[in-house]
Scaffold this active site. Structure first.
Site, PDB file in Angstrom:
ATOM      1  N   SER A  18      14.604   2.061 -44.255  1.00 19.31           N
ATOM      2  CA  SER A  18      14.286   2.277 -42.834  1.00 19.31           C
ATOM      3  C   SER A  18      15.378   2.109 -41.762  1.00 19.31           C
ATOM      4  O   SER A  18      16.343   1.005 -42.232  1.00 19.31           O
ATOM      5  CB  SER A  18      13.202   1.368 -42.369  1.00 19.31           C
ATOM      6  OG  SER A  18      11.882   1.516 -43.084  1.00 19.31           O
ATOM      7  N   VAL A  64       1.186  -0.658 -32.616  1.00 16.18           N
ATOM      8  CA  VAL A  64       1.600  -0.652 -31.476  1.00 16.18           C
ATOM      9  C   VAL A  64       0.688   0.227 -30.384  1.00 16.18           C
ATOM     10  O   VAL A  64       0.628   0.303 -29.285  1.00 16.18           O
ATOM     11  CB  VAL A  64       2.950  -0.016 -31.078  1.00 16.18           C
ATOM     12  CG1 VAL A  64       4.104  -0.761 -31.818  1.00 16.18           C
ATOM     13  CG2 VAL A  64       2.992   1.615 -31.814  1.00 16.18           C
ATOM     14  N   TYR A 155       9.591  20.337 -36.331  1.00 16.24           N
ATOM     15  CA  TYR A 155       9.667  19.084 -35.537  1.00 16.24           C
ATOM     16  C   TYR A 155       8.612  18.933 -34.364  1.00 16.24           C
ATOM     17  O   TYR A 155       8.084  17.814 -34.195  1.00 16.24           O
ATOM     18  CB  TYR A 155      10.796  18.803 -34.876  1.00 16.24           C
ATOM     19  CG  TYR A 155      11.264  17.191 -34.691  1.00 16.24           C
ATOM     20  CD1 TYR A 155      11.267  16.226 -35.821  1.00 16.24           C
ATOM     21  CD2 TYR A 155      11.572  16.661 -33.367  1.00 16.24           C
ATOM     22  CE1 TYR A 155      11.594  15.017 -35.683  1.00 16.24           C
ATOM     23  CE2 TYR A 155      11.645  15.289 -33.358  1.00 16.24           C
ATOM     24  CZ  TYR A 155      11.766  14.454 -34.376  1.00 16.24           C
ATOM     25  OH  TYR A 155      11.882  13.194 -34.172  1.00 16.24           O
ATOM     26  N   LYS A 162       9.286  12.784 -28.242  1.00 17.90           N
ATOM     27  CA  LYS A 162      10.762  12.213 -28.521  1.00 17.90           C
ATOM     28  C   LYS A 162      11.314  12.375 -26.959  1.00 17.90           C
ATOM     29  O   LYS A 162      11.902  11.542 -26.390  1.00 17.90           O
ATOM     30  CB  LYS A 162      11.606  12.741 -29.271  1.00 17.90           C
ATOM     31  CG  LYS A 162      11.533  12.091 -30.799  1.00 17.90           C
ATOM     32  CD  LYS A 162      11.471  10.735 -30.791  1.00 17.90           C
ATOM     33  CE  LYS A 162      11.763  10.261 -32.165  1.00 17.90           C
ATOM     34  NZ  LYS A 162      11.534   8.677 -32.348  1.00 17.90           N
ATOM     35  N   THR A 193      14.517   8.809 -44.709  1.00 18.16           N
ATOM     36  CA  THR A 193      13.330   7.430 -44.928  1.00 18.16           C
ATOM     37  C   THR A 193      12.065   8.084 -44.981  1.00 18.16           C
ATOM     38  O   THR A 193      12.119   9.451 -45.019  1.00 18.16           O
ATOM     39  CB  THR A 193      13.522   6.939 -43.512  1.00 18.16           C
ATOM     40  OG1 THR A 193      13.044   7.750 -42.345  1.00 18.16           O
ATOM     41  CG2 THR A 193      14.783   6.397 -43.100  1.00 18.16           C
ATOM     42  N   LEU A 194      11.064   7.080 -45.109  1.00 14.27           N
ATOM     43  CA  LEU A 194       9.782   7.784 -45.110  1.00 14.27           C
ATOM     44  C   LEU A 194       9.447   8.797 -44.165  1.00 14.27           C
ATOM     45  O   LEU A 194       9.011   9.794 -44.191  1.00 14.27           O
ATOM     46  CB  LEU A 194       8.844   6.583 -45.231  1.00 14.27           C
ATOM     47  CG  LEU A 194       8.464   5.817 -46.197  1.00 14.27           C
ATOM     48  CD1 LEU A 194       7.530   4.718 -46.023  1.00 14.27           C
ATOM     49  CD2 LEU A 194       7.807   6.607 -47.352  1.00 14.27           C
TER      50      LEU A 194
HETATM   51  P1  NAP Z   1      10.512   4.580 -41.369  1.00  8.70           P
HETATM   52  O1  NAP Z   1      11.192   3.770 -42.185  1.00  8.70           O
HETATM   53  O2  NAP Z   1       9.244   5.382 -41.788  1.00  8.70           O
HETATM   54  O3  NAP Z   1      10.121   3.747 -40.113  1.00  8.70           O
HETATM   55  C1  NAP Z   1       8.920   4.518 -39.019  1.00  8.70           C
HETATM   56  C2  NAP Z   1       8.208   3.112 -38.716  1.00  8.70           C
HETATM   57  O4  NAP Z   1       7.266   3.222 -37.731  1.00  8.70           O
HETATM   58  C3  NAP Z   1       7.432   2.654 -39.819  1.00  8.70           C
HETATM   59  O5  NAP Z   1       7.662   1.217 -40.126  1.00  8.70           O
HETATM   60  C4  NAP Z   1       5.906   2.725 -39.667  1.00  8.70           C
HETATM   61  O6  NAP Z   1       4.843   2.215 -40.112  1.00  8.70           O
HETATM   62  C5  NAP Z   1       5.945   2.690 -38.102  1.00  8.70           C
HETATM   63  N1  NAP Z   1       4.794   2.861 -37.264  1.00  8.70           N
HETATM   64  C6  NAP Z   1       4.411   4.191 -37.176  1.00  8.70           C
HETATM   65  N2  NAP Z   1       3.248   4.082 -36.540  1.00  8.70           N
HETATM   66  C7  NAP Z   1       3.011   2.798 -36.049  1.00  8.70           C
HETATM   67  C8  NAP Z   1       2.070   1.946 -35.323  1.00  8.70           C
HETATM   68  N3  NAP Z   1       1.010   2.719 -34.695  1.00  8.70           N
HETATM   69  N4  NAP Z   1       2.359   0.692 -35.124  1.00  8.70           N
HETATM   70  C9  NAP Z   1       3.354   0.146 -35.664  1.00  8.70           C
HETATM   71  N5  NAP Z   1       4.232   0.820 -36.351  1.00  8.70           N
HETATM   72  C10 NAP Z   1       4.187   2.144 -36.626  1.00  8.70           C
HETATM   73  O7  NAP Z   1      11.421   5.997 -40.558  1.00  8.70           O
HETATM   74  P2  NAP Z   1      12.592   6.043 -39.888  1.00  8.70           P
HETATM   75  O8  NAP Z   1      13.358   7.086 -40.120  1.00  8.70           O
HETATM   76  O9  NAP Z   1      13.607   4.698 -40.166  1.00  8.70           O
HETATM   77  O10 NAP Z   1      12.103   5.889 -38.376  1.00  8.70           O
HETATM   78  C11 NAP Z   1      12.508   5.039 -37.246  1.00  8.70           C
HETATM   79  C12 NAP Z   1      12.862   5.886 -35.920  1.00  8.70           C
HETATM   80  O11 NAP Z   1      14.157   6.374 -36.235  1.00  8.70           O
HETATM   81  C13 NAP Z   1      11.704   6.560 -35.678  1.00  8.70           C
HETATM   82  O12 NAP Z   1      11.400   6.752 -34.189  1.00  8.70           O
HETATM   83  C14 NAP Z   1      12.190   7.746 -36.021  1.00  8.70           C
HETATM   84  O13 NAP Z   1      11.551   8.863 -35.297  1.00  8.70           O
HETATM   85  C15 NAP Z   1      13.694   7.605 -35.569  1.00  8.70           C
HETATM   86  N6  NAP Z   1      14.544   8.640 -36.016  1.00  8.70           N
HETATM   87  C16 NAP Z   1      14.649   8.870 -37.679  1.00  8.70           C
HETATM   88  C17 NAP Z   1      15.414   9.825 -38.293  1.00  8.70           C
HETATM   89  C18 NAP Z   1      15.361  10.273 -39.773  1.00  8.70           C
HETATM   90  O14 NAP Z   1      16.107  11.285 -39.904  1.00  8.70           O
HETATM   91  N7  NAP Z   1      14.908   9.473 -40.359  1.00  8.70           N
HETATM   92  C19 NAP Z   1      16.370  10.679 -37.167  1.00  8.70           C
HETATM   93  C20 NAP Z   1      16.288  10.283 -35.963  1.00  8.70           C
HETATM   94  C21 NAP Z   1      15.346   9.334 -35.373  1.00  8.70           C
HETATM   95  P3  NAP Z   1       3.924   2.930 -41.056  1.00  8.70           P
HETATM   96  O15 NAP Z   1       4.997   3.258 -42.274  1.00  8.70           O
HETATM   97  O16 NAP Z   1       2.946   1.900 -41.347  1.00  8.70           O
HETATM   98  O17 NAP Z   1       3.377   3.986 -40.564  1.00  8.70           O
END
Ligand code: NAP
Length: 255
Positions: A18, A64, A155, A162, A193-194
């Site tokens: 993550s 959240v 997306y 976003k 990531t997931l």
């Molecule tokens: P990640 O490890 O899957 O993290 C996403 C997190 O959001 C998970 O812990 C998930 O928990 C949590 N979440 C979802 N719904 C929720 C809720 N109702 N209450 C509390 N937590 C909740 O993926 P990540 O890529 O690190 O994502 C983190 C952030 O970075 C996100 O905002 C994503 O859009 C952003 N981002 C990611 C990328 C990329 O390429 N990975 C690029 C740009 C921005 P659950 O697993 O239990 O749902």
């Protein structure tokens, strides 16, 4: 150390891949004490195992989309930490079917849910944290993606959510600046990531970044972690309402 004697809340650790965990590792390295949240029992063990590797950390449940859980999160942080110097929002959710279909097909419920979890949550979380932020100020960072300003295939509703998150960052920065609270976003390039892998066509997005980004590679989570440390630290004391791209430069490229 950049964050010595600071206490922070990091939301969105699912596992060691993550982005939230990379930010945790970087902020802990810079001296911060951290509180983490998990959503539902499924992820509790993962988050506890990771948090146990950091001295003095706290792990609490929080979905959240549930105001009562947000309230009890802050009551627990008040009891244990007494004060919060920073908050990191790494949370996003959209239903799979709303990413698979054409954007025009997005139903009301999918639109609502993506905005509630991915954008409104920042507003509710920052409001809840206000009594814990010290008079000398605090810093908030939220994670976003280029799909907020470009129509990136599949997306879809996540991009619209976003855009709402980024506008919320600017309005929060404007509201809270007089209290010394800074609010910024990091627009990260694709990280495996997931959440990242749940975007249809994620591998081809990764490939395109490696081919086209000025640095000719994709983004490392640790690079996002270091940039977050900077934004959370006094080194960024003159920066608020900003979206900082950490994407190997991809967003500047035209074709
Ligand atoms: P990640 O490890 O899957 O993290 C996403 C997190 O959001 C998970 O812990 C998930 O928990 C949590 N979440 C979802 N719904 C929720 C809720 N109702 N209450 C509390 N937590 C909740 O993926 P990540 O890529 O690190 O994502 C983190 C952030 O970075 C996100 O905002 C994503 O859009 C952003 N981002 C990611 C990328 C990329 O390429 N990975 C690029 C740009 C921005 P659950 O697993 O239990 O749902």
């Amino acid at each position: 150390m950049l964050l010595e004697n600071r206490q922070g809340l990091i939301l969105g650790v699912a596992n060691k891949r993550s982005i939230a965990w990379a930010i945790a590792a970087a902020t802990a390295r810079e001296g911060a004490r951290l509180a983490f949240t998990y959503q539902g029992e499924r992820l509790e063990e993962n988050v506890r195992e990771l948090a146990e590797t950091l001295d003095g950390s706290l792990v609490l449940p929080c979905d959240v989309s549930d105001d009562a859980q947000v309230d009890s999160l802050y009551r627990a942080i008040q009891r244990d930490f007494g004060r919060l110097d920073f908050l990191v929002h790494c949370i996003a959710f959209a239903r799979h079917e709303d990413l698979e279909s054409d954007f025009v097909q997005t139903p009301r419920e999918g639109f609502r849910l993506a905005h509630d979890v991915s954008a409104y949550s920042l507003v509710g979380l920052v409001r809840g944290a206000l009594p814990l932020f010290p008079p000398e100020g605090a810093s908030v960072v939220a994670l976003t993606y280029l799909g907020s300003e470009r129509a990136i295939p599949r997306y879809n509703i996540m991009g619209v959510a976003k855009a709402s998150l980024e506008a919320s960052i600017r309005y929060l920065a404007s509201d809270l600046g007089p209290r010394g609270i800074r609010v910024n976003g990091i627009s990260a390039g694709p990280v495996s990531t997931l959440a990242g892998r749940s975007i249809p066509g994620f591998n081809s997005i990764l490939h395109r970044y490696r081919e086209k980004a000025p640095l000719r590679r994709s983004t490392e989570a640790s690079e996002v972690g270091d940039a977050a440390c900077f934004l959370l630290s006094p080194w960024a004391r003159g920066i608020t309402g900003e979206i900082l791209f950490v994407d190997a430069g991809y967003h500047i490229v035209g074709t």
